[in-house]
Scaffold this motif. Structure first.
Motif, PDB file in Angstrom:
ATOM      1  N   VAL A 165       3.523   0.223  -9.104  1.00 44.79           N
ATOM      2  CA  VAL A 165       4.759  -0.344  -8.556  1.00 44.79           C
ATOM      3  C   VAL A 165       4.669  -1.868  -8.545  1.00 44.79           C
ATOM      4  CG1 VAL A 165       6.281  -0.456  -6.554  1.00 44.79           C
ATOM      5  CG2 VAL A 165       5.212   1.709  -7.153  1.00 44.79           C
ATOM      6  N   LEU A 166       3.499  -2.402  -8.206  1.00 43.81           N
ATOM      7  CA  LEU A 166       3.322  -3.857  -8.210  1.00 43.81           C
ATOM      8  C   LEU A 166       3.535  -4.426  -9.609  1.00 43.81           C
ATOM      9  CD1 LEU A 166       0.194  -4.231  -5.872  1.00 43.81           C
ATOM     10  CD2 LEU A 166       2.554  -4.871  -5.349  1.00 43.81           C
ATOM     11  N   GLU A 167       3.055  -3.684 -10.614  1.00 43.79           N
ATOM     12  CA  GLU A 167       3.248  -4.135 -11.997  1.00 43.79           C
ATOM     13  C   GLU A 167       4.722  -4.127 -12.358  1.00 43.79           C
ATOM     14  OE1 GLU A 167       1.407  -3.331 -16.446  1.00 43.79           O
ATOM     15  OE2 GLU A 167       0.594  -2.267 -14.722  1.00 43.79           O
ATOM     16  N   GLU A 168       5.432  -3.096 -11.926  1.00 42.03           N
ATOM     17  CA  GLU A 168       6.871  -3.008 -12.204  1.00 42.03           C
ATOM     18  C   GLU A 168       7.624  -4.169 -11.548  1.00 42.03           C
ATOM     19  OE1 GLU A 168      10.621   0.108 -11.666  1.00 42.03           O
ATOM     20  OE2 GLU A 168       8.573   0.793 -11.314  1.00 42.03           O
ATOM     21  N   LEU A 169       7.125  -4.624 -10.398  1.00 44.36           N
ATOM     22  CA  LEU A 169       7.771  -5.720  -9.671  1.00 44.36           C
ATOM     23  C   LEU A 169       7.353  -7.089 -10.201  1.00 44.36           C
ATOM     24  CD1 LEU A 169       7.390  -4.386  -6.019  1.00 44.36           C
ATOM     25  CD2 LEU A 169       9.517  -4.538  -7.320  1.00 44.36           C
ATOM     26  N   GLY A 170       6.370  -7.112 -11.114  1.00 47.56           N
ATOM     27  CA  GLY A 170       5.875  -8.380 -11.633  1.00 47.56           C
ATOM     28  C   GLY A 170       4.921  -9.070 -10.689  1.00 47.56           C
ATOM     29  N   ALA A 171       4.211  -8.276  -9.858  1.00 44.97           N
ATOM     30  CA  ALA A 171       3.299  -8.846  -8.855  1.00 44.97           C
ATOM     31  C   ALA A 171       1.850  -8.431  -9.079  1.00 44.97           C
ATOM     32  CB  ALA A 171       3.740  -8.419  -7.452  1.00 44.97           C
ATOM     33  N   GLY A 217       0.812  -1.211   0.000  1.00 47.14           N
ATOM     34  CA  GLY A 217       0.000   0.000   0.000  1.00 47.14           C
ATOM     35  C   GLY A 217       0.841   1.254   0.000  1.00 47.14           C
ATOM     36  N   TYR A 218       0.163   2.379  -0.125  1.00 43.35           N
ATOM     37  CA  TYR A 218       0.812   3.686  -0.127  1.00 43.35           C
ATOM     38  C   TYR A 218       1.426   3.926   1.246  1.00 43.35           C
ATOM     39  CZ  TYR A 218       1.352   8.310  -2.339  1.00 43.35           C
ATOM     40  OH  TYR A 218       1.847   9.435  -2.947  1.00 43.35           O
ATOM     41  N   THR A 219       2.463   4.727   1.300  1.00 40.29           N
ATOM     42  CA  THR A 219       3.110   4.999   2.580  1.00 40.29           C
ATOM     43  C   THR A 219       2.137   5.657   3.562  1.00 40.29           C
ATOM     44  OG1 THR A 219       5.013   6.034   3.663  1.00 40.29           O
ATOM     45  CG2 THR A 219       4.030   7.246   1.831  1.00 40.29           C
ATOM     46  N   ASN A 220       2.200   5.228   4.805  1.00 40.92           N
ATOM     47  CA  ASN A 220       1.387   5.766   5.904  1.00 40.92           C
ATOM     48  C   ASN A 220      -0.100   5.438   5.778  1.00 40.92           C
ATOM     49  OD1 ASN A 220       1.706   7.055   8.401  1.00 40.92           O
ATOM     50  ND2 ASN A 220       0.892   8.985   7.618  1.00 40.92           N
ATOM     51  N   ALA A 221      -0.419   4.318   5.104  1.00 40.42           N
ATOM     52  CA  ALA A 221      -1.832   3.920   4.965  1.00 40.42           C
ATOM     53  C   ALA A 221      -2.296   3.046   6.134  1.00 40.42           C
ATOM     54  CB  ALA A 221      -2.048   3.170   3.652  1.00 40.42           C
ATOM     55  N   GLY A 222      -1.323   2.464   6.876  1.00 40.40           N
ATOM     56  CA  GLY A 222      -1.689   1.634   8.023  1.00 40.40           C
ATOM     57  C   GLY A 222      -1.237   0.187   7.910  1.00 40.40           C
ATOM     58  N   LEU A 277       7.915   7.368  -7.255  1.00 32.66           N
ATOM     59  CA  LEU A 277       9.009   6.890  -6.413  1.00 32.66           C
ATOM     60  C   LEU A 277      10.294   6.918  -7.228  1.00 32.66           C
ATOM     61  CD1 LEU A 277       9.516   5.632  -3.570  1.00 32.66           C
ATOM     62  CD2 LEU A 277       9.402   3.404  -4.670  1.00 32.66           C
ATOM     63  N   PRO A 278      11.330   7.605  -6.733  1.00 29.97           N
ATOM     64  CA  PRO A 278      12.565   7.755  -7.514  1.00 29.97           C
ATOM     65  C   PRO A 278      13.128   6.414  -7.986  1.00 29.97           C
ATOM     66  CG  PRO A 278      12.623   9.145  -5.572  1.00 29.97           C
ATOM     67  CD  PRO A 278      11.404   8.296  -5.441  1.00 29.97           C
ATOM     68  N   HIS A 279      13.583   6.404  -9.233  1.00 30.87           N
ATOM     69  CA  HIS A 279      14.083   5.173  -9.840  1.00 30.87           C
ATOM     70  C   HIS A 279      15.231   4.582  -9.024  1.00 30.87           C
ATOM     71  CE1 HIS A 279      15.019   2.280 -12.962  1.00 30.87           C
ATOM     72  NE2 HIS A 279      16.268   2.659 -12.924  1.00 30.87           N
ATOM     73  N   GLU A 280      16.096   5.450  -8.482  1.00 31.29           N
ATOM     74  CA  GLU A 280      17.232   4.961  -7.688  1.00 31.29           C
ATOM     75  C   GLU A 280      16.759   4.128  -6.503  1.00 31.29           C
ATOM     76  OE1 GLU A 280      16.811   8.112  -8.521  1.00 31.29           O
ATOM     77  OE2 GLU A 280      18.548   8.780  -9.664  1.00 31.29           O
ATOM     78  N   ASP A 335      -5.813   7.845  -6.460  1.00 30.79           N
ATOM     79  CA  ASP A 335      -4.479   8.044  -7.042  1.00 30.79           C
ATOM     80  C   ASP A 335      -3.452   7.168  -6.319  1.00 30.79           C
ATOM     81  OD1 ASP A 335      -5.482   9.892  -8.812  1.00 30.79           O
ATOM     82  OD2 ASP A 335      -5.019  11.611  -7.535  1.00 30.79           O
ATOM     83  N   GLN A 336      -3.619   7.040  -4.998  1.00 28.60           N
ATOM     84  CA  GLN A 336      -2.682   6.235  -4.222  1.00 28.60           C
ATOM     85  C   GLN A 336      -2.802   4.752  -4.585  1.00 28.60           C
ATOM     86  OE1 GLN A 336      -3.234   7.223  -0.069  1.00 28.60           O
ATOM     87  NE2 GLN A 336      -2.270   9.222  -0.304  1.00 28.60           N
ATOM     88  N   ILE A 337      -4.041   4.290  -4.824  1.00 29.63           N
ATOM     89  CA  ILE A 337      -4.242   2.907  -5.272  1.00 29.63           C
ATOM     90  C   ILE A 337      -3.550   2.706  -6.618  1.00 29.63           C
ATOM     91  CG2 ILE A 337      -5.951   1.234  -6.104  1.00 29.63           C
ATOM     92  CD1 ILE A 337      -7.911   2.367  -4.052  1.00 29.63           C
ATOM     93  N   GLU A 338      -3.708   3.682  -7.502  1.00 30.32           N
ATOM     94  CA  GLU A 338      -3.100   3.589  -8.841  1.00 30.32           C
ATOM     95  C   GLU A 338      -1.581   3.538  -8.748  1.00 30.32           C
ATOM     96  OE1 GLU A 338      -3.057   6.329 -12.843  1.00 30.32           O
ATOM     97  OE2 GLU A 338      -4.890   6.310 -11.647  1.00 30.32           O
ATOM     98  N   THR A 339      -1.011   4.351  -7.854  1.00 32.44           N
ATOM     99  CA  THR A 339       0.442   4.362  -7.669  1.00 32.44           C
ATOM    100  C   THR A 339       0.931   3.003  -7.188  1.00 32.44           C
ATOM    101  OG1 THR A 339       0.566   6.726  -7.193  1.00 32.44           O
ATOM    102  CG2 THR A 339       2.314   5.350  -6.293  1.00 32.44           C
ATOM    103  N   THR A 340       0.249   2.447  -6.178  1.00 30.76           N
ATOM    104  CA  THR A 340       0.640   1.139  -5.644  1.00 30.76           C
ATOM    105  C   THR A 340       0.537   0.069  -6.716  1.00 30.76           C
ATOM    106  OG1 THR A 340      -0.104   1.773  -3.424  1.00 30.76           O
ATOM    107  CG2 THR A 340       0.151  -0.584  -3.856  1.00 30.76           C
ATOM    108  N   SER A 341      -0.530   0.106  -7.500  1.00 31.47           N
ATOM    109  CA  SER A 341      -0.721  -0.880  -8.574  1.00 31.47           C
ATOM    110  C   SER A 341       0.390  -0.785  -9.611  1.00 31.47           C
ATOM    111  CB  SER A 341      -2.085  -0.679  -9.243  1.00 31.47           C
ATOM    112  OG  SER A 341      -3.135  -0.853  -8.310  1.00 31.47           O
TER     113      SER A 341
END
Length: 342
Positions: free
Chosen positions: A231-237, A127-132, A189-192, A223-229
């Protein structure tokens, strides 16, 4: 002056000349937060690698920034000392740090391989940072009736969790599973950082189920759900089964969009609907289980133990030198014990 986007080295230099003030971009600010929250050896190494990779192409532009700062943002980690090094020395240092990280990653991969070979299921909280996310892990540990549970740290701040934490959980009359708390995501989220923390985030790819925690009270939660999704796609998850956990319903009374399913509305503060979440988690995690009958020689005590440990035993009968066990088990356990199928 802090900019909410990533700047090029030319932009940094021009801005500093124009306003005569140290300029930081979003990436450098996040790197500073990471540096302050890194406590384990691995997290500190990952942050330092990310800092060096970020600073390397910006050395000429950033000299002014670091020279003007007096103990403020950017002083932790490599800091001004690293800016005095030439690029070859920075490349060498990055290589040395990555070699140290490789050893830590190898140990984790070995542990992960052991978990993969085990019939026990794996759940990851994302999840997004600070979501719980960390709060959810602690509450599930508590409801599992763990004696003196090893809770994870919970703070109302961005990126409070920088390393994954895995705990074994077993609810009453249910099968056990492992639960992993992960680093929070953020838009752009920065590429580095994605690269440096990829080894840590790979834990997510091994999960059988994701619990996607959403701050339902946030005006931009979609928007936060979209961001998390993303990153998950980038990770192959992105294809892993997901239960959406809409948190903070003590602050907002609304209905989640139907496109996010299965979904459970909860308040991790008041623990409202936690039992519903636990029921949904168990239902989704074990929905592919089947009732199977095993015939196991009594001499194979280890196999009998495995069925009892990782299956939901419905009936046990002793026949001469055999044990007949009727149990609800996962596909992994069915495959593992196929030689004993009745």
């Amino acid at each position: 002056v802090i900019f909410n986007e990533e700047l090029t080295n030319t932009q940094i230099r021009n801005l500093e000349e124009a306003i005569d003030t140290a300029v930081l971009d979003k990436t450098l600010l996040i790197l500073e937060i990471f540096a302050r929250h890194a406590h384990t050896k691995e997290a500190m190494l990952q942050v330092e690698v990310a800092q060096l990779k970020y600073l390397r192409p910006r050395l000429s532009a950033m000299r002014t920034s670091f020279a003007q700062q007096q103990g403020g943002i950017g002083q932790r980690g490599p800091g001004e000392k690293k800016l005095e090094l030439d690029r070859r020395k920075i490349d060498k240092e990055i290589h040395q740090l990555e070699k140290k990280l490789e050893h830590i990653v190898h140990v984790r991969q070995t542990n992960r391989a052991k978990r993969r070979s085990s019939p026990i299921r794996n759940v990851a909280i994302v999840g997004y940072t600070n979501a719980g996310k960390s709060s959810l892990m602690n509450i599930l540990l508590k409801h599992a009736g763990e004696k003196n549970p090893k809770e994870v740290a919970v703070k109302d701040q961005l990126f409070a969790t920088l390393e994954t934490s895995t705990r074994r959980i077993q609810f009453k009359d249910k099968k056990p599973f492992t639960l992993t708390d992960t680093i929070g995501f953020i838009s752009n989220l920065p590429h580095e950082l994605v690269e440096s923390f990829k080894a840590t985030l790979e834990e997510i790819r091994e999960a059988d189920l994701l619990l996607h925690v959403v701050d339902f009270s946030h005006p931009y939660y979609l928007d936060q759900i979209e961001t998390t999704s993303a990153v998950l796609e980038e990770l192959g998850a992105s294809e892993i089964e997901t239960v959406y956990v809409f948190n903070k319903i003590d602050l907002v009374n609304a209905v989640p969009p139907p496109s996010f399913s299965p979904a459970v509305k909860v308040s991790l503060k008041t623990e409202e609907n936690i039992e519903t979440l636990i029921a949904t988690l168990n239902e989704e995690l074990f929905k592919d289980d089947r009732v199977i009958v095993f015939k196991i020689p009594q001499s194979k005590g280890d196999v009998v133990h495995t069925v009892n440990e990782y299956g939901e035993v419905l009936d046990t009968t002793y026949e001469e030198d055999m044990v007949r066990i009727k149990a609800r088990v996962s596909k992994a356990l069915r495959d593992h014990l196929r030689d004993y199928l009745a």
